[in-house]
Design a protein around this motif. Sequence first.
Motif, mmCIF file in Angstrom:
data_model
loop_
_atom_site.group_PDB
_atom_site.id
_atom_site.type_symbol
_atom_site.label_atom_id
_atom_site.label_comp_id
_atom_site.label_asym_id
_atom_site.label_seq_id
_atom_site.Cartn_x
_atom_site.Cartn_y
_atom_site.Cartn_z
ATOM 1 N N ARG A 128 16.018 25.574 46.917
ATOM 2 C CA ARG A 128 16.553 25.854 45.587
ATOM 3 C C ARG A 128 17.713 24.913 45.262
ATOM 4 O O ARG A 128 17.803 24.372 44.164
ATOM 5 C CB ARG A 128 17.005 27.311 45.513
ATOM 6 N N THR A 129 18.601 24.713 46.228
ATOM 7 C CA THR A 129 19.776 23.877 45.990
ATOM 8 C C THR A 129 19.374 22.429 45.740
ATOM 9 O O THR A 129 19.844 21.805 44.784
ATOM 10 C CB THR A 129 20.754 23.977 47.175
ATOM 11 N N VAL A 130 18.502 21.888 46.567
ATOM 12 C CA VAL A 130 18.052 20.508 46.369
ATOM 13 C C VAL A 130 17.303 20.378 45.048
ATOM 14 O O VAL A 130 17.514 19.424 44.290
ATOM 15 C CB VAL A 130 17.191 20.023 47.560
ATOM 16 N N PHE A 131 16.425 21.341 44.747
ATOM 17 C CA PHE A 131 15.670 21.307 43.494
ATOM 18 C C PHE A 131 16.622 21.261 42.297
ATOM 19 O O PHE A 131 16.463 20.433 41.398
ATOM 20 C CB PHE A 131 14.755 22.537 43.394
ATOM 21 N N ASN A 132 17.616 22.120 42.282
ATOM 22 C CA ASN A 132 18.565 22.157 41.171
ATOM 23 C C ASN A 132 19.361 20.866 41.055
ATOM 24 O O ASN A 132 19.530 20.328 39.962
ATOM 25 C CB ASN A 132 19.524 23.339 41.321
ATOM 26 N N LEU A 133 19.859 20.389 42.176
ATOM 27 C CA LEU A 133 20.668 19.172 42.135
ATOM 28 C C LEU A 133 19.853 17.967 41.680
ATOM 29 O O LEU A 133 20.340 17.131 40.920
ATOM 30 C CB LEU A 133 21.301 18.907 43.505
ATOM 31 N N TYR A 134 18.597 17.877 42.110
ATOM 32 C CA TYR A 134 17.774 16.721 41.770
ATOM 33 C C TYR A 134 17.154 16.858 40.378
ATOM 34 O O TYR A 134 17.321 15.986 39.525
ATOM 35 C CB TYR A 134 16.671 16.537 42.819
ATOM 36 N N VAL A 135 16.452 17.951 40.135
ATOM 37 C CA VAL A 135 15.683 18.104 38.903
ATOM 38 C C VAL A 135 16.574 18.476 37.717
ATOM 39 O O VAL A 135 16.449 17.903 36.644
ATOM 40 C CB VAL A 135 14.562 19.158 39.083
ATOM 41 N N ILE A 136 17.474 19.416 37.917
ATOM 42 C CA ILE A 136 18.269 19.920 36.803
ATOM 43 C C ILE A 136 19.529 19.078 36.584
ATOM 44 O O ILE A 136 19.824 18.674 35.468
ATOM 45 C CB ILE A 136 18.675 21.401 37.015
ATOM 46 N N GLU A 137 20.262 18.796 37.660
ATOM 47 C CA GLU A 137 21.541 18.097 37.523
ATOM 48 C C GLU A 137 21.389 16.575 37.518
ATOM 49 O O GLU A 137 22.299 15.877 37.102
ATOM 50 C CB GLU A 137 22.501 18.516 38.640
ATOM 51 N N GLY A 138 20.271 16.059 38.015
ATOM 52 C CA GLY A 138 20.018 14.628 37.955
ATOM 53 C C GLY A 138 20.643 13.795 39.059
ATOM 54 O O GLY A 138 20.765 12.575 38.922
ATOM 55 N N PHE A 139 21.034 14.414 40.165
ATOM 56 C CA PHE A 139 21.589 13.650 41.278
ATOM 57 C C PHE A 139 20.482 12.925 42.029
ATOM 58 O O PHE A 139 19.336 13.367 42.044
ATOM 59 C CB PHE A 139 22.338 14.576 42.255
ATOM 60 N N LYS A 140 20.828 11.839 42.674
ATOM 61 C CA LYS A 140 19.896 11.090 43.517
ATOM 62 C C LYS A 140 19.906 11.699 44.921
ATOM 63 O O LYS A 140 20.851 12.369 45.310
ATOM 64 C CB LYS A 140 20.313 9.624 43.580
ATOM 65 N N HIS A 141 18.832 11.441 45.678
ATOM 66 C CA HIS A 141 18.728 12.017 47.019
ATOM 67 C C HIS A 141 19.894 11.604 47.918
ATOM 68 O O HIS A 141 20.361 12.401 48.727
ATOM 69 C CB HIS A 141 17.394 11.631 47.671
ATOM 70 N N GLU A 142 20.378 10.387 47.767
ATOM 71 C CA GLU A 142 21.507 9.936 48.573
ATOM 72 C C GLU A 142 22.753 10.782 48.276
ATOM 73 O O GLU A 142 23.505 11.137 49.181
ATOM 74 C CB GLU A 142 21.799 8.448 48.312
ATOM 75 N N GLU A 143 22.955 11.090 46.996
ATOM 76 C CA GLU A 143 24.108 11.907 46.613
ATOM 77 C C GLU A 143 23.952 13.339 47.136
ATOM 78 O O GLU A 143 24.911 13.936 47.635
ATOM 79 C CB GLU A 143 24.239 11.944 45.084
ATOM 80 N N ILE A 144 22.749 13.875 47.006
ATOM 81 C CA ILE A 144 22.477 15.233 47.475
ATOM 82 C C ILE A 144 22.703 15.323 48.976
ATOM 83 O O ILE A 144 23.326 16.261 49.477
ATOM 84 C CB ILE A 144 21.043 15.664 47.104
ATOM 85 N N ALA A 145 22.211 14.327 49.698
ATOM 86 C CA ALA A 145 22.379 14.310 51.152
ATOM 87 C C ALA A 145 23.860 14.358 51.518
ATOM 88 O O ALA A 145 24.263 15.100 52.416
ATOM 89 C CB ALA A 145 21.712 13.067 51.740
#
Length: 175
Positions: A128-145
């Motif tokens: 859920r957290t990764v989905f929200n950060l990537y899809v909804i908030e628009g962060f890149k995987h590097e930022e999420i990591a």
Amino acid sequence: MLADILKGCRKHRRESQKELYEMFYAYGMSITLRYADSRNQAAAVLNDAFMKVFENIRSYDTNRDFKPWFRRIVINTAINQYHKDRKRLQMTDPLSGEDDLFSEEHIISGISYDELIGMVQELSPAYRTVFNLYVIEGFKHEEIAGMLDISVGTSKSNLSKAKRNLRELLERNFI
């Protein structure tokens, strides 16, 4: 009006804090509901975020728009909650080569916002957290990591699995 409320908050006026809370509660809940397991957890995260807003209101630059500053605090508070709960989570290992895209043909236009949020809340906290950060908030995987202290591969894997789980929920409930 908002400027006056913020001035009152800087002076720790309860009435101003209450007005700001009421003004931004719905907006904040729309963010925290996407990260939380339940409405109660979302409300708790939002209350924590408001406490941070009130504690740090002096650092807010009045020459900038308040809403993005508030949004960042809410998202960071949700991520902090994720880290607190992380010990309970089992993060997945990255899957090499898997790129399961969420195809538009499976999206049903008649689904309500509440139904969609309900399905997102059914995802594991990590997905859920990764989905929200990537899809909804628009962060890149590097930022999420970096935010979640996971590998880029784990971020990609969790997104892929979140999409797959959401697709299964959609198919089970709406097709």
